[in-house]
Design an enzyme around this catalytic site. Structure first.
Site, PDB file in Angstrom:
ATOM      1  NE  ARG A   1      -3.710  -2.075   2.337  1.00  0.00           N
ATOM      2  CZ  ARG A   1      -4.643  -2.359   3.217  1.00  0.00           C
ATOM      3  NH1 ARG A   1      -4.916  -1.504   4.182  1.00  0.00           N
ATOM      4  NH2 ARG A   1      -5.300  -3.480   3.135  1.00  0.00           N
TER       5      ARG A   1
ATOM      6  CB  SER B   1      -8.454  -2.580   2.738  1.00  0.00           C
ATOM      7  OG  SER B   1      -9.511  -3.051   3.528  1.00  0.00           O
ATOM      8  CG  HIS B   2      -8.820   0.243   6.435  1.00  0.00           C
ATOM      9  ND1 HIS B   2      -8.210  -0.983   6.275  1.00  0.00           N
ATOM     10  CD2 HIS B   2      -7.970   0.990   7.165  1.00  0.00           C
ATOM     11  CE1 HIS B   2      -7.050  -0.975   6.899  1.00  0.00           C
ATOM     12  NE2 HIS B   2      -6.873   0.215   7.445  1.00  0.00           N
TER      13      HIS B   2
ATOM     14  CE  LYS C   1      -6.633  -7.545  -0.914  1.00  0.00           C
ATOM     15  NZ  LYS C   1      -7.394  -7.514   0.326  1.00  0.00           N
TER      16      LYS C   1
ATOM     17  CG  ASP D   1     -13.244  -3.361   4.258  1.00  0.00           C
ATOM     18  OD1 ASP D   1     -14.003  -4.157   3.689  1.00  0.00           O
ATOM     19  OD2 ASP D   1     -12.010  -3.544   4.343  1.00  0.00           O
TER      20      ASP D   1
ATOM     21  CG  ASP E   1     -10.746  -4.999   0.715  1.00  0.00           C
ATOM     22  OD1 ASP E   1     -11.198  -4.468   1.744  1.00  0.00           O
ATOM     23  OD2 ASP E   1      -9.878  -5.889   0.740  1.00  0.00           O
TER      24      ASP E   1
ATOM     25  CG  ASP F   1     -11.339  -7.475   3.496  1.00  0.00           C
ATOM     26  OD1 ASP F   1     -11.738  -6.349   3.862  1.00  0.00           O
ATOM     27  OD2 ASP F   1     -10.134  -7.748   3.317  1.00  0.00           O
ATOM     28  NE  ARG F   2     -10.996  -4.267   7.419  1.00  0.00           N
ATOM     29  CZ  ARG F   2     -11.116  -3.066   7.970  1.00  0.00           C
ATOM     30  NH1 ARG F   2     -11.531  -2.936   9.208  1.00  0.00           N
ATOM     31  NH2 ARG F   2     -10.807  -2.002   7.271  1.00  0.00           N
TER      32      ARG F   2
ATOM     33  CE  LYS G   1      -9.778  -8.289   6.845  1.00  0.00           C
ATOM     34  NZ  LYS G   1      -8.534  -8.531   6.108  1.00  0.00           N
TER      35      LYS G   1
HETATM   36  C1  VG1 Z   1      -5.369  -3.942   9.911  1.00  0.00           C
HETATM   37  C2  VG1 Z   1      -6.113  -4.772  10.947  1.00  0.00           C
HETATM   38  C3  VG1 Z   1      -5.937  -6.247  10.634  1.00  0.00           C
HETATM   39  C4  VG1 Z   1      -6.418  -6.511   9.209  1.00  0.00           C
HETATM   40  C5  VG1 Z   1      -5.681  -5.601   8.246  1.00  0.00           C
HETATM   41  C6  VG1 Z   1      -6.142  -5.756   6.810  1.00  0.00           C
HETATM   42  O1  VG1 Z   1      -3.994  -4.249   9.957  1.00  0.00           O
HETATM   43  O2  VG1 Z   1      -5.641  -4.502  12.242  1.00  0.00           O
HETATM   44  O3  VG1 Z   1      -6.662  -6.997  11.565  1.00  0.00           O
HETATM   45  O4  VG1 Z   1      -6.199  -7.854   8.861  1.00  0.00           O
HETATM   46  O5  VG1 Z   1      -5.872  -4.247   8.622  1.00  0.00           O
HETATM   47  O6  VG1 Z   1      -7.506  -5.540   6.701  1.00  0.00           O
HETATM   48  P1  VG1 Z   1      -2.920  -3.319  10.708  1.00  0.00           P
HETATM   49  O7  VG1 Z   1      -1.595  -3.945  10.424  1.00  0.00           O
HETATM   50  O8  VG1 Z   1      -3.090  -1.937  10.145  1.00  0.00           O
HETATM   51  O9  VG1 Z   1      -3.299  -3.351  12.158  1.00  0.00           O
HETATM   52  V1  VG1 Z   1      -8.117  -4.901   5.301  1.00  0.00           V
HETATM   53  O10 VG1 Z   1      -9.698  -5.085   5.303  1.00  0.00           O
HETATM   54  O11 VG1 Z   1      -7.989  -3.303   5.541  1.00  0.00           O
HETATM   55  O12 VG1 Z   1      -7.203  -5.401   4.081  1.00  0.00           O
HETATM   56 CO    CO Z   2     -10.519  -4.728   3.679  1.00  0.00          CO
END
Ligand code: VG1
Ligand code: CO
Length: 542
Positions: free
Chosen positions: A22, A112-113, A125, A276, A278, A280-281, A375
């Site tokens: 990212r 993602s977020h 990814k 979120d 993409d 997955d959450r 997820k």
């Molecule tokens: C964060 C979350 C983690 C999750 C990751 C990817 O990672 O804490 O639980 O698997 O995002 O999620 P980090 O290293 O920033 O704490 V996703 O949906 O944003 O790809």
């Molecule tokens: Co995500």
């Protein structure tokens, strides 16, 4: 059409984090940046004669990046790429397509977020043939490749038309443009009792689904409104936009505030959910009650057998280390195996492949099962709907009933974003240096029973992951965890995870922040957060 070999040189810092590479979008759009990383992926996994899946969350640069990746796949000898129409695919839908078509893996374009747009974030990814995120050994090999890369291969060609379904060719490679939603929706129909959920909606049950202008909009409209009969307009912010409409597609009470206000306001719907960037959450909310992700995982595990896809029961449950132990209590009650893994979905892959676990989850609003290897936000929302339909209770009744039976793990995560990296590193180093002195210490009326830096040995392949986060455990079961985020693109983000267990009716009464107050004070004291970082309060609390 001819294949060009372009001379390039290594670009520093192309190291994948918790979930792929990212960076700021302009960085990704810079000379050779995307190309170097994609070539490094193909050099590690091999492309010749292979089939891949490709799609992304629709953020700015998604469409252009897709064309580059297709031309590079063709130049590297790939036989076929299956692309979501418009270059769109949610992460779980991509995982499903990889598995359904028995392909050799897939590339998902998403941060993602993280916000999207010309000045925000982009990401790439790679998922393996099992549909899951590349494990650490593979992402490390990709990173190593970026440090030695000297050229990449790309086909000189016009853009592929990704706007209409069907097959075309690009050089010697077949490109299949598929509907991003239909196979995924069909999978959901095999897992959940759509008739029961349809009857729930037909009976007047009201829901709000906020897709936050990211990828789940088309999936949610098709599944919830068209197939399950939720009222038109149930899904809001359902059109994926390149800048997510300026929203921050992170489904938590801070960023999904409009949804929270509606769920806590007058005439609130029965059930609310958000997902979120993409897809997955997920966040789920009842009328007037928030469900913490750790509780959601525990409740899904305890009730999954009510849905047809899980009626035979669960093999085991896995949670990431910072996730609360609520799910462990359910696993113990069910007499099934439980696992504690480092943060990031890639650590669940081996357990799922080996058939050791059925449901996995993280405190960061991620839950999923062995139906894919990611997820899956909508999956969790549909399982909740299935449980609500079968039990005929409200979200609040289910949550309180769960706490009464299992006790309550009060839980919260405090994020301190965009700290100067050097300051965050110094704080973690100082904390790590004193871990062995902590056991036995009294603080805030609690005694520290153990302190360590979480290390994980994969039970399936024996691989070891070190330094996955500092854990401070107390005699009464309370817990503090600190780690630095691996998904941010600006400075460092400190994640502070707080937990306290209370048995019986005493767990029904309190707000989590109130119940956790002594644990929060102890964490600030022990880590010296304000002294090191200059921050005495978090900017996101979930
Ligand atoms: C964060 C979350 C983690 C999750 C990751 C990817 O990672 O804490 O639980 O698997 O995002 O999620 P980090 O290293 O920033 O704490 V996703 O949906 O944003 O790809
Ligand atoms: Co995500």
């Amino acid at each position: 059409m001819s294949i060009t070999t372009v001379a390039t040189q290594p670009i520093a810092g192309q190291k994948p984090g918790t979930s792929g590479l990212r960076k700021k979008t302009p960085v990704f759009m810079g000379p050779h940046y995307l190309e170097n990383f994609v070539q490094s992926i193909f050099d590690v996994v091999g492309a010749d004669g292979k089939t891949f899946v490709l799609g992304g969350d629709g953020r700015y640069f998604n469409d252009r990046a897709a064309q580059v990746i297709l031309r590079m796949a063709a130049a590297n000898g790939a036989a076929r790429v299956i692309v979501g129409q418009g270059a769109l695919l949610s992460t779980p839908a991509a995982s499903h397509l990889i598995r359904l078509n028995k392909t050799d893996g897939g590339i998902v374009m998403s941060a993602s977020h993280n916000p999207g747009g010309p000045h925000e974030d982009f990401g790439v990814k790679f998922n393996m043939a099992n549909g899951g995120p590349a494990p650490e050994g593979v992402t490390e090999a990709m990173f190593q490749r970026t440090t030695t890369i000297a050229d990449y291969r790309i086909l000189e060609a016009h853009d592929v038309d990704l706007s209409s379904l069907g097959r075309s060719t690009l050089g010697g490679m077949v490109v299949d443009v598929v509907d991003p939603v239909s196979d995924y929706a069909a999978l959901m129909e095999t897992l959940f009792d759509f008739d029961a959920i349809r009857a729930l909606f037909a009976g007047g049950f009201r829901m709000r689904m906020d897709s936050m202008c990211a990828i789940t909009g088309p999936y949610a409209v098709e599944i919830l409104e068209r197939r399950l009969g939720a009222a038109p307009g149930t899904c809001v912010n359902a059109q994926p936009l390149p800048d997510f409409g300026g929203m921050h597609p992170d489904p938590n009470p801070t960023w999904a505030k409009v949804l929270m206000d509606e769920m806590f306001g007058e005439n609130a719907p029965d059930f609310g959910a958000a997902s979120d960037g993409d897809g997955d959450r997920n966040m789920v909310v009842g009328r007037g009650i928030y469900v913490s992700p750790s509780d959601s995982l525990a409740i899904l595990a305890a009730n999954a057998h009510l849905a047809k896809g899980y009626k035979g029961g669960l093999k085991g449950v896995a949670r990431s280390m910072p996730t609360s132990a609520a799910a462990d209590r359910v696993a113990d009650a069910l007499g099934i195996e439980k696992f504690e893994t480092p943060t990031g979905w890639k650590f669940f892959g081996n357990l799922l492949d080996a058939g050791r676990v059925t449901i996995c989850g993280e405190e960061s609003f991620g839950t999923g099962s062995d139906h894919v290897r990611e997820k899956d936000g909508l999956w969790a929302i549909l399982l909740w709907l299935n449980i609500l339909a079968v039990r005929g209770e409200t979200v609040a009744e289910i949550l309180k009933g769960h706490w009464l039976k299992y006790g309550r793990n009060y839980y919260s995560r405090h994020d301190f974003e965009a700290i100067e990296t050097a300051k965050a590193d110094a704080m973690m180093a100082a904390l790590r240096a004193k871990l062995s002195d902590l056991p036995g210490m009294e603080i805030e009326g609690m005694t520290i029973s153990a302190a360590d830096d979480f290390a994980y040995t994969d039970p399936v392949d024996g691989s070891v992951s070190l330094k996955q986060g500092v854990r401070i455990l107390f005699g009464d079961g309370s817990r503090i965890v600190l780690r630095l985020s691996g998904t941010g693109t600006e400075g460092a983000t400190l994640r502070l995870y707080l937990e306290r267990y209370v048995a019986g009716p005493a767990g029904l009464d309190h707000d989590a922040q109130e119940a956790l107050a002594p644990v929060i004070r102890a964490a600030h004291d022990l880590a010296g957060i304000a002294a090191f970082t200059g921050r005495d309060a978090p900017n996101v609390v979930t």
